[in-house]
Design an enzyme around this catalytic site. Structure first.
Site, PDB file in Angstrom:
ATOM      1  N   LYS A 187     -54.959 -11.228   2.164  1.00 42.11           N
ATOM      2  CA  LYS A 187     -54.733 -12.251   2.601  1.00 42.11           C
ATOM      3  C   LYS A 187     -53.591 -12.053   3.678  1.00 42.11           C
ATOM      4  CE  LYS A 187     -56.266 -15.315  -0.139  1.00 42.11           C
ATOM      5  NZ  LYS A 187     -57.092 -16.378   0.603  1.00 42.11           N
ATOM      6  N   LEU A 222     -51.648 -17.470 -16.559  1.00 43.97           N
ATOM      7  CA  LEU A 222     -50.761 -18.217 -17.554  1.00 43.97           C
ATOM      8  C   LEU A 222     -51.380 -19.501 -18.018  1.00 43.97           C
ATOM      9  CD1 LEU A 222     -48.327 -17.793 -19.872  1.00 43.97           C
ATOM     10  CD2 LEU A 222     -47.078 -18.785 -18.177  1.00 43.97           C
ATOM     11  N   SER A 247     -50.891 -16.676   0.307  1.00 46.94           N
ATOM     12  CA  SER A 247     -50.355 -16.754  -1.042  1.00 46.94           C
ATOM     13  C   SER A 247     -48.868 -15.858  -1.081  1.00 46.94           C
ATOM     14  CB  SER A 247     -51.318 -15.745  -2.017  1.00 46.94           C
ATOM     15  OG  SER A 247     -50.660 -15.545  -3.110  1.00 46.94           O
ATOM     16  N   ASN A 252     -68.035 -19.751  -7.238  1.00 38.96           N
ATOM     17  CA  ASN A 252     -66.705 -19.845  -8.215  1.00 38.96           C
ATOM     18  C   ASN A 252     -66.431 -21.280  -8.541  1.00 38.96           C
ATOM     19  OD1 ASN A 252     -65.154 -18.615 -10.261  1.00 38.96           O
ATOM     20  ND2 ASN A 252     -63.162 -18.968  -8.903  1.00 38.96           N
ATOM     21  N   TYR A 268     -56.446  -7.853  -3.049  1.00 37.66           N
ATOM     22  CA  TYR A 268     -56.270  -9.202  -2.841  1.00 37.66           C
ATOM     23  C   TYR A 268     -55.187  -9.533  -2.037  1.00 37.66           C
ATOM     24  CZ  TYR A 268     -55.328 -14.403  -3.492  1.00 37.66           C
ATOM     25  OH  TYR A 268     -54.733 -15.534  -3.407  1.00 37.66           O
ATOM     26  N   ARG A 276     -47.934  -6.362 -18.075  1.00 37.42           N
ATOM     27  CA  ARG A 276     -49.323  -6.365 -17.215  1.00 37.42           C
ATOM     28  C   ARG A 276     -48.889  -5.387 -16.163  1.00 37.42           C
ATOM     29  NH1 ARG A 276     -51.947 -11.857 -15.660  1.00 37.42           N
ATOM     30  NH2 ARG A 276     -50.152 -12.150 -14.462  1.00 37.42           N
ATOM     31  N   TYR A 309     -48.798 -20.150  -0.967  1.00 34.35           N
ATOM     32  CA  TYR A 309     -48.801 -21.109  -2.027  1.00 34.35           C
ATOM     33  C   TYR A 309     -47.937 -20.125  -3.295  1.00 34.35           C
ATOM     34  CZ  TYR A 309     -53.072 -23.110  -0.405  1.00 34.35           C
ATOM     35  OH  TYR A 309     -54.297 -23.553   0.223  1.00 34.35           O
TER      36      TYR A 309
HETATM   37  P1  NAD Z   1     -61.323 -21.199  -6.278  1.00 34.24           P
HETATM   38  O1  NAD Z   1     -61.908 -20.164  -6.595  1.00 34.24           O
HETATM   39  O2  NAD Z   1     -61.260 -22.403  -7.417  1.00 34.24           O
HETATM   40  O3  NAD Z   1     -61.660 -21.998  -4.917  1.00 34.24           O
HETATM   41  C1  NAD Z   1     -62.308 -21.079  -3.885  1.00 34.24           C
HETATM   42  C2  NAD Z   1     -63.708 -21.597  -3.413  1.00 34.24           C
HETATM   43  O4  NAD Z   1     -64.339 -21.030  -2.417  1.00 34.24           O
HETATM   44  C3  NAD Z   1     -64.580 -21.780  -4.678  1.00 34.24           C
HETATM   45  O5  NAD Z   1     -65.331 -23.009  -5.013  1.00 34.24           O
HETATM   46  C4  NAD Z   1     -65.829 -20.679  -4.157  1.00 34.24           C
HETATM   47  O6  NAD Z   1     -66.952 -21.091  -4.770  1.00 34.24           O
HETATM   48  C5  NAD Z   1     -65.752 -21.083  -2.872  1.00 34.24           C
HETATM   49  N1  NAD Z   1     -65.936 -19.605  -1.947  1.00 34.24           N
HETATM   50  C6  NAD Z   1     -65.560 -18.312  -2.173  1.00 34.24           C
HETATM   51  N2  NAD Z   1     -66.005 -17.663  -1.377  1.00 34.24           N
HETATM   52  C7  NAD Z   1     -66.810 -18.194  -0.163  1.00 34.24           C
HETATM   53  C8  NAD Z   1     -67.666 -18.064   0.851  1.00 34.24           C
HETATM   54  N3  NAD Z   1     -67.887 -16.714   1.125  1.00 34.24           N
HETATM   55  N4  NAD Z   1     -68.089 -18.985   1.488  1.00 34.24           N
HETATM   56  C9  NAD Z   1     -68.082 -20.199   0.867  1.00 34.24           C
HETATM   57  N5  NAD Z   1     -67.307 -20.514  -0.318  1.00 34.24           N
HETATM   58  C10 NAD Z   1     -66.861 -19.451  -0.927  1.00 34.24           C
HETATM   59  O7  NAD Z   1     -59.760 -20.940  -5.978  1.00 34.24           O
HETATM   60  P2  NAD Z   1     -58.463 -21.815  -5.886  1.00 34.24           P
HETATM   61  O8  NAD Z   1     -57.498 -21.451  -6.976  1.00 34.24           O
HETATM   62  O9  NAD Z   1     -58.941 -23.139  -5.546  1.00 34.24           O
HETATM   63  O10 NAD Z   1     -57.969 -21.134  -4.324  1.00 34.24           O
HETATM   64  C11 NAD Z   1     -58.252 -21.760  -3.097  1.00 34.24           C
HETATM   65  C12 NAD Z   1     -57.692 -20.797  -2.074  1.00 34.24           C
HETATM   66  O11 NAD Z   1     -56.090 -20.513  -2.267  1.00 34.24           O
HETATM   67  C13 NAD Z   1     -58.107 -18.965  -2.114  1.00 34.24           C
HETATM   68  O12 NAD Z   1     -58.240 -18.928  -0.745  1.00 34.24           O
HETATM   69  C14 NAD Z   1     -57.019 -18.514  -2.921  1.00 34.24           C
HETATM   70  O13 NAD Z   1     -57.081 -17.291  -2.390  1.00 34.24           O
HETATM   71  C15 NAD Z   1     -55.813 -19.374  -2.632  1.00 34.24           C
HETATM   72  N6  NAD Z   1     -54.478 -18.989  -3.355  1.00 34.24           N
HETATM   73  C16 NAD Z   1     -54.742 -19.506  -4.763  1.00 34.24           C
HETATM   74  C17 NAD Z   1     -53.894 -19.485  -5.768  1.00 34.24           C
HETATM   75  C18 NAD Z   1     -53.907 -19.811  -7.112  1.00 34.24           C
HETATM   76  O14 NAD Z   1     -53.254 -19.194  -7.865  1.00 34.24           O
HETATM   77  N7  NAD Z   1     -54.919 -20.446  -7.350  1.00 34.24           N
HETATM   78  C19 NAD Z   1     -52.599 -19.014  -5.237  1.00 34.24           C
HETATM   79  C20 NAD Z   1     -52.470 -18.498  -3.773  1.00 34.24           C
HETATM   80  C21 NAD Z   1     -53.619 -18.720  -2.860  1.00 34.24           C
HETATM   81  N1  UFG Z   2     -48.443 -13.953 -18.180  1.00 38.34           N
HETATM   82  C1  UFG Z   2     -48.562 -13.939 -19.514  1.00 38.34           C
HETATM   83  N2  UFG Z   2     -49.702 -13.825 -20.333  1.00 38.34           N
HETATM   84  C2  UFG Z   2     -50.908 -14.172 -19.978  1.00 38.34           C
HETATM   85  C3  UFG Z   2     -50.855 -14.571 -18.243  1.00 38.34           C
HETATM   86  C4  UFG Z   2     -49.814 -14.429 -17.537  1.00 38.34           C
HETATM   87  O1  UFG Z   2     -47.611 -13.526 -20.296  1.00 38.34           O
HETATM   88  O2  UFG Z   2     -51.907 -14.209 -20.629  1.00 38.34           O
HETATM   89  C5  UFG Z   2     -47.466 -14.084 -17.340  1.00 38.34           C
HETATM   90  C6  UFG Z   2     -47.410 -13.067 -16.427  1.00 38.34           C
HETATM   91  O3  UFG Z   2     -47.043 -11.826 -16.833  1.00 38.34           O
HETATM   92  C7  UFG Z   2     -46.530 -13.725 -15.331  1.00 38.34           C
HETATM   93  C8  UFG Z   2     -46.659 -15.095 -15.543  1.00 38.34           C
HETATM   94  O4  UFG Z   2     -47.243 -15.132 -16.697  1.00 38.34           O
HETATM   95  O5  UFG Z   2     -44.985 -13.371 -15.738  1.00 38.34           O
HETATM   96  C9  UFG Z   2     -47.467 -15.702 -14.462  1.00 38.34           C
HETATM   97  O6  UFG Z   2     -48.988 -15.002 -14.480  1.00 38.34           O
HETATM   98  P1  UFG Z   2     -50.075 -15.491 -13.713  1.00 38.34           P
HETATM   99  O7  UFG Z   2     -51.162 -14.514 -13.652  1.00 38.34           O
HETATM  100  O8  UFG Z   2     -50.215 -16.954 -13.852  1.00 38.34           O
HETATM  101  O9  UFG Z   2     -49.518 -15.549 -11.959  1.00 38.34           O
HETATM  102  P2  UFG Z   2     -48.944 -14.094 -11.303  1.00 38.34           P
HETATM  103  O10 UFG Z   2     -47.679 -14.878 -10.557  1.00 38.34           O
HETATM  104  O11 UFG Z   2     -49.024 -13.012 -11.858  1.00 38.34           O
HETATM  105  O12 UFG Z   2     -50.128 -14.382 -10.044  1.00 38.34           O
HETATM  106  C10 UFG Z   2     -50.209 -15.425  -9.242  1.00 38.34           C
HETATM  107  C11 UFG Z   2     -51.889 -15.392  -8.789  1.00 38.34           C
HETATM  108  C12 UFG Z   2     -52.234 -14.316  -8.048  1.00 38.34           C
HETATM  109  C13 UFG Z   2     -51.060 -14.058  -7.091  1.00 38.34           C
HETATM  110  C14 UFG Z   2     -49.527 -14.045  -7.532  1.00 38.34           C
HETATM  111  C15 UFG Z   2     -48.501 -13.791  -6.509  1.00 38.34           C
HETATM  112  O13 UFG Z   2     -52.688 -15.688  -9.831  1.00 38.34           O
HETATM  113  O14 UFG Z   2     -53.357 -14.684  -7.258  1.00 38.34           O
HETATM  114  O15 UFG Z   2     -49.414 -15.242  -8.268  1.00 38.34           O
HETATM  115  O16 UFG Z   2     -48.344 -14.761  -5.786  1.00 38.34           O
HETATM  116  F1  UFG Z   2     -51.285 -12.980  -6.304  1.00 38.34           F
END
Ligand code: NAD
Ligand code: UFG
Length: 350
Positions: A158, A205, A130, A41, A154, A297, A182
């Site tokens: 975690k 969003l 998360s 990704n 998912y 949603r 996070y």
């Molecule tokens: P991302 O997808 O941009 O980064 C994850 C990276 O891990 C990618 O570069 C992907 O190629 C790599 N990857 C996935 N599976 C792998 C594997 N088996 N071996 C080696 N590499 C692998 O996502 P991100 O937003 O940077 O998130 C990073 C971490 O933080 C993730 O664990 C995610 O679950 C966690 N997290 C993200 C959010 C968010 O909203 N972005 C919120 C809470 C937690």
């Molecule tokens: N939303 C919209 N329109 C969109 C996308 C999102 O109205 O097109 C709204 C959602 O309903 C929510 C807010 O924007 O009220 C934030 O939505 P996100 O999808 O950006 O974020 P979430 O809080 O729903 O999800 C995030 C991470 C998930 C994690 C979750 C709980 O993406 O991985 O926080 O921590 F599981």
């Protein structure tokens, strides 16, 4: 200890969104890194951009955290002192459709990595958890002691890793583990060189809002106008990805000095609604963000924001950047890279 802090930090998933921003902060703090990423990704272009920002090389191993032999080899070659474990899959909807992939990648991946680290005697570990582990919170702001109970595969992946880490810390006092929950990471590096690069239609969003503002999509659907919140739209704790990255540095310092496991929220402590964020993005970009109201949603919750005081007390870290910086930096990244890293592989496109 001073010598130990200069040992390279292994950053799994370091080519991804949060990992790449954290690699910048690590390098700027004088810490060598090794990135392990299977690029499922991400694009290696992100790491070339990190090299441009920092002027420093980023050693990169393309591979999978589930590959024990590769991990043994990597750990034998590099004198790794600590690990930041970002690698994993993160799309909630996809996890509902393909749960086994999520448990395999996120849970088995973490287990295989931890076993390899134990073999190599590397026991300083920071995990990307998360706020999703809290499920639908009973009250806000959320403290770390709040009831957990994620509502999708998912989130459960975690949660299972969190429990595995707690058991490990309990069983073997040599481990030092930081568990970081996070909230909603947004924004981009202020250079405009790295940022979030969704490979498909964005689920979240802010990337969607940015693509509407830049003209790539016609309008935003606001999921629900009848939530029990001040303006009826969902409220979240958006945190600038650079603040989040700096939280990892603070967590790293802690695991370098203190054994045992800690869990902290990484959020700002302030909730903003969908409409607040749309207005903030319009201000930052000078563009309209056309939006329509759509049904809620499935699986969404009304409100989710952190009490971040434990992170401040334990790590001396707090978020510094507000929504205007989050939106301005996301806008700069999107304007300069309208197709993300794709197409930018040709030099000079930024
Ligand atoms: P991302 O997808 O941009 O980064 C994850 C990276 O891990 C990618 O570069 C992907 O190629 C790599 N990857 C996935 N599976 C792998 C594997 N088996 N071996 C080696 N590499 C692998 O996502 P991100 O937003 O940077 O998130 C990073 C971490 O933080 C993730 O664990 C995610 O679950 C966690 N997290 C993200 C959010 C968010 O909203 N972005 C919120 C809470 C937690
Ligand atoms: N939303 C919209 N329109 C969109 C996308 C999102 O109205 O097109 C709204 C959602 O309903 C929510 C807010 O924007 O009220 C934030 O939505 P996100 O999808 O950006 O974020 P979430 O809080 O729903 O999800 C995030 C991470 C998930 C994690 C979750 C709980 O993406 O991985 O926080 O921590 F599981």
């Amino acid at each position: 200890m001073a010598g130990a802090t200069r040992r390279p930090v292994l950053v799994t998933g370091g080519a991804g969104y949060i990992g790449s921003h954290t690699v910048v902060e690590l390098l700027q703090d004088g810490r060598p890194v090794v990135v392990l990423d299977n690029l499922c990704n991400a694009s290696a272009e992100s790491l070339r951009r990190v090299e441009r920002i920092t002027g420093l090389p980023v050693p990169f191993v393309q591979g999978d955290v589930r590959d024990a032999a590769l991990l043994d080899d990597l750990l034998a070659r590099h004198d790794i002192g600590a690990v930041l474990h970002f690698a994993g899959l993160k799309a909630v909807g996809e996890s509902v459709a393909r749960p086994l992939e999520y448990y395999d990648n996120n849970v088995t991946g973490s287990q295989v990595l931890l076993q390899a680290l134990a073999r190599a005697d590397v026991r300083r570990f920071v995990f990307s958890s998360s706020a999703t582990v809290y499920g639908d919170p009973e009250s806000v702001p959320i403290r770390e002691g709040a009831r957990t109970g994620p509502t999708n595969p998912y989130g459960r992946s975690k949660w299972f890793v969190e429990m595995m880490l707690a058991d490990l810390a309990e069983a073997d006092g040599r481990w030092a583990i930081g568990n970081l929950r996070y909230f909603n990471p947004v924004g981009a590096h202020p250079s405009g060189l790295i940022g979030e690069d969704p490979s498909d239609v964005p689920n979240n969003l802010m990337p969607f809002v940015a693509q509407v503002a830049v003209g790539r999509r016609a309008q935003l659907s606001v999921f629900g106008s009848d939530w029990p919140t001040p303006d009826g739209t969902g409220v979240r704790d958006y945190i600038h990805v650079v603040d989040l990255a700096r939280g990892h540095l603070a967590a790293l310092r802690r695991v370098e000095s203190t054994p045992g496991m800690f869990t902290v929220n990484l959020g700002t402590g302030t909730g903003y609604s969908v409409l607040d964020m749309v207005r903030a993005f319009e201000r930052a970009s000078g563009r309209a963000v056309p939006h329509v109201f759509a049904p809620r949603r499935a699986g969404d919750i009304a409100r989710c924001y952190a009490d971040p005081s434990h992170a401040e007390q334990l790590l001396g870290w707090r978020a510094q950047l507000g929504v205007d910086a989050m939106c301005a930096d996301a806008w700069r990244w999107n304007c300069r890279n309208p197709d993300g890293y794709r197409g930018a592989e040709e030099a000079g496109s930024v």
